[in-house]
Write a protein that holds these residues in place. Structure first.
Motif, PDB file in Angstrom:
ATOM      1  N   SER A  68      89.402 124.052 134.506  1.00  0.00           N
ATOM      2  CA  SER A  68      88.962 125.054 133.529  1.00  0.00           C
ATOM      3  C   SER A  68      88.354 124.345 132.320  1.00  0.00           C
ATOM      4  O   SER A  68      88.510 123.122 132.145  1.00  0.00           O
ATOM      5  N   ALA A  69      87.677 125.096 131.487  1.00  0.00           N
ATOM      6  CA  ALA A  69      87.065 124.519 130.282  1.00  0.00           C
ATOM      7  C   ALA A  69      88.123 123.877 129.399  1.00  0.00           C
ATOM      8  O   ALA A  69      87.932 122.782 128.863  1.00  0.00           O
ATOM      9  N   ARG A  70      89.263 124.537 129.233  1.00  0.00           N
ATOM     10  CA  ARG A  70      90.324 123.990 128.396  1.00  0.00           C
ATOM     11  C   ARG A  70      90.929 122.737 129.016  1.00  0.00           C
ATOM     12  O   ARG A  70      91.246 121.772 128.320  1.00  0.00           O
ATOM     13  N   GLU A  71      91.075 122.737 130.340  1.00  0.00           N
ATOM     14  CA  GLU A  71      91.607 121.544 131.016  1.00  0.00           C
ATOM     15  C   GLU A  71      90.661 120.358 130.847  1.00  0.00           C
ATOM     16  O   GLU A  71      91.110 119.224 130.661  1.00  0.00           O
ATOM     17  N   ARG A  72      89.362 120.630 130.868  1.00  0.00           N
ATOM     18  CA  ARG A  72      88.390 119.563 130.618  1.00  0.00           C
ATOM     19  C   ARG A  72      88.512 119.027 129.198  1.00  0.00           C
ATOM     20  O   ARG A  72      88.393 117.826 128.958  1.00  0.00           O
ATOM     21  N   GLU A  73      88.742 119.930 128.244  1.00  0.00           N
ATOM     22  CA  GLU A  73      88.915 119.499 126.853  1.00  0.00           C
ATOM     23  C   GLU A  73      90.147 118.602 126.715  1.00  0.00           C
ATOM     24  O   GLU A  73      90.098 117.557 126.057  1.00  0.00           O
ATOM     25  N   VAL A  74      91.231 119.028 127.345  1.00  0.00           N
ATOM     26  CA  VAL A  74      92.459 118.232 127.303  1.00  0.00           C
ATOM     27  C   VAL A  74      92.230 116.869 127.956  1.00  0.00           C
ATOM     28  O   VAL A  74      92.621 115.822 127.422  1.00  0.00           O
ATOM     29  N   LEU A  75      91.570 116.864 129.106  1.00  0.00           N
ATOM     30  CA  LEU A  75      91.320 115.625 129.838  1.00  0.00           C
ATOM     31  C   LEU A  75      90.447 114.664 129.021  1.00  0.00           C
ATOM     32  O   LEU A  75      90.698 113.450 128.996  1.00  0.00           O
ATOM     33  N   ALA A  76      89.431 115.198 128.352  1.00  0.00           N
ATOM     34  CA  ALA A  76      88.554 114.349 127.531  1.00  0.00           C
ATOM     35  C   ALA A  76      89.344 113.677 126.415  1.00  0.00           C
ATOM     36  O   ALA A  76      89.118 112.498 126.088  1.00  0.00           O
ATOM     37  N   LEU A  77      90.286 114.396 125.829  1.00  0.00           N
ATOM     38  CA  LEU A  77      91.116 113.816 124.767  1.00  0.00           C
ATOM     39  C   LEU A  77      92.104 112.805 125.340  1.00  0.00           C
ATOM     40  O   LEU A  77      92.371 111.762 124.724  1.00  0.00           O
ATOM     41  N   VAL A  78      92.637 113.083 126.520  1.00  0.00           N
ATOM     42  CA  VAL A  78      93.522 112.124 127.188  1.00  0.00           C
ATOM     43  C   VAL A  78      92.776 110.820 127.447  1.00  0.00           C
ATOM     44  O   VAL A  78      93.320 109.724 127.266  1.00  0.00           O
ATOM     45  N   ALA A  79      91.508 110.923 127.853  1.00  0.00           N
ATOM     46  CA  ALA A  79      90.703 109.736 128.143  1.00  0.00           C
ATOM     47  C   ALA A  79      90.496 108.861 126.910  1.00  0.00           C
ATOM     48  O   ALA A  79      90.277 107.656 127.016  1.00  0.00           O
ATOM     49  N   LYS A  80      90.590 109.470 125.736  1.00  0.00           N
ATOM     50  CA  LYS A  80      90.457 108.713 124.477  1.00  0.00           C
ATOM     51  C   LYS A  80      91.798 108.138 124.022  1.00  0.00           C
ATOM     52  O   LYS A  80      91.876 107.509 122.969  1.00  0.00           O
ATOM     53  N   GLY A  81      92.850 108.382 124.820  1.00  0.00           N
ATOM     54  CA  GLY A  81      94.162 107.887 124.463  1.00  0.00           C
ATOM     55  C   GLY A  81      94.902 108.749 123.462  1.00  0.00           C
ATOM     56  O   GLY A  81      95.840 108.304 122.808  1.00  0.00           O
ATOM     57  N   THR A  82      94.483 110.011 123.328  1.00  0.00           N
ATOM     58  CA  THR A  82      95.085 110.912 122.351  1.00  0.00           C
ATOM     59  C   THR A  82      96.456 111.404 122.841  1.00  0.00           C
ATOM     60  O   THR A  82      96.566 111.910 123.951  1.00  0.00           O
ATOM     61  N   PRO A  83      97.509 111.256 122.037  1.00  0.00           N
ATOM     62  CA  PRO A  83      98.827 111.752 122.450  1.00  0.00           C
ATOM     63  C   PRO A  83      98.881 113.270 122.442  1.00  0.00           C
ATOM     64  O   PRO A  83      98.059 113.931 121.789  1.00  0.00           O
ATOM     65  N   ASN A  84      99.866 113.823 123.137  1.00  0.00           N
ATOM     66  CA  ASN A  84      99.970 115.277 123.280  1.00  0.00           C
ATOM     67  C   ASN A  84     100.013 115.995 121.939  1.00  0.00           C
ATOM     68  O   ASN A  84      99.425 117.063 121.770  1.00  0.00           O
ATOM     69  N   ARG A  85     100.730 115.425 120.983  1.00  0.00           N
ATOM     70  CA  ARG A  85     100.865 116.085 119.685  1.00  0.00           C
ATOM     71  C   ARG A  85      99.504 116.257 119.010  1.00  0.00           C
ATOM     72  O   ARG A  85      99.200 117.308 118.447  1.00  0.00           O
ATOM     73  N   GLU A  86      98.677 115.203 119.081  1.00  0.00           N
ATOM     74  CA  GLU A  86      97.352 115.285 118.464  1.00  0.00           C
ATOM     75  C   GLU A  86      96.422 116.212 119.247  1.00  0.00           C
ATOM     76  O   GLU A  86      95.586 116.897 118.668  1.00  0.00           O
ATOM     77  N   ILE A  87      96.565 116.222 120.579  1.00  0.00           N
ATOM     78  CA  ILE A  87      95.767 117.147 121.398  1.00  0.00           C
ATOM     79  C   ILE A  87      96.089 118.579 120.988  1.00  0.00           C
ATOM     80  O   ILE A  87      95.192 119.415 120.805  1.00  0.00           O
ATOM     81  N   ALA A  88      97.378 118.860 120.835  1.00  0.00           N
ATOM     82  CA  ALA A  88      97.802 120.208 120.434  1.00  0.00           C
ATOM     83  C   ALA A  88      97.200 120.588 119.090  1.00  0.00           C
ATOM     84  O   ALA A  88      96.702 121.704 118.903  1.00  0.00           O
ATOM     85  N   ARG A  89      97.231 119.649 118.153  1.00  0.00           N
ATOM     86  CA  ARG A  89      96.709 119.917 116.814  1.00  0.00           C
ATOM     87  C   ARG A  89      95.195 120.162 116.857  1.00  0.00           C
ATOM     88  O   ARG A  89      94.686 121.068 116.215  1.00  0.00           O
TER      89      ARG A  89
END
Length: 214
Positions: free
Chosen positions: A154-175
């Motif tokens: 989904s579009a949101r899953e892609r957004e989450v994945l892109a942030l994961v690829a940058k090494g972003t922790p869950n807390r920052e992804i949520a924010r």
């Protein structure tokens, strides 16, 4: 990790490379180079003595290679995170280093800012893989017994994945996405299932391989 700066041990058999890296980190805020090693054996000894946050580890060195050193540090339960920094991205180098316990793997042609970001991420225990290296890992991370599912993200899953690829922790992804950490974890669970993987590094590697991340 220390509260004000990240401490480093530089491991490379070339004095010019060590000098260059030391100078680079000395000129940047937030880093302190505690020492240097010319081979894997010395790297293990100095890691035990100096207790750095991050070990920048070359792989191919006379007198003791990087993979053996990473295995020894992992076996010894060293606190330091190992970030491989090498010129080699072949399967015979990449896969053993990751399997031995390296937190990340970068090539020496990485831009300075990318290296700094990778060291900060490694110090926090986050996986850092250059795109070229991530694609090498795909053959090892696919689910056994057949190819993983091809259901689109989904579009949101892609957004989450892109942030994961940058090494972003869950807390920052949520924010950043204005969602809860629990929702982030739900999205991760769903995209892991869709990609046929079990963790963040595998998700990023598979996403690069399929062209989901570019």
């Amino acid at each position: 990790m220390t509260s004000d700066r990240i401490t480093l041990l530089i491991v490379d058999d070339h004095p010019v490379v060590r000098d260059g890296l030391r100078g680079m980190f000395a000129a940047a805020d937030g880093f302190e180079v505690l020492g240097e090693a010319a081979d894997g054996v010395e790297a293990v000894r100095l890691t035990g003595e100096l207790d750095p946050d991050v070990v920048l580890m070359d792989l191919r060195m006379p007198g003791g290679g990087g993979v053996a050193a990473i295995m020894e540090l992992t076996r010894a339960g060293a606190r330091a995170k190992v970030l491989v920094l090498t010129t080699y991205d072949t399967d015979s180098d990449t896969l053993p280093a990751i399997e031995a316990g390296a937190t990340g793997y970068l090539l020496k042609d990485a831009p300075r800012d990318e290296l700094f970001t990778a060291v900060r991420a490694a110090a926090e225990g986050r996986t850092v893989l250059s795109p070229a290296v991530a694609s090498r890992l795909v053959s090892r991370v696919r689910a056994p017994g057949g190819a993983p599912g091809k259901e689109p993200l989904s579009a949101r899953e892609r957004e989450v994945l892109a942030l994961v690829a940058k090494g972003t922790p869950n807390r920052e992804i949520a924010r950043e996405l204005f969602i809860s950490e629990a929702t982030v974890k739900t999205h991760l669970t769903h995209l892991y299932a869709k990609l046929g993987v079990k963790d963040r590094a595998a998700a990023v590697a598979t996403a690069y391989d399929r062209g989901i991340l570019g």
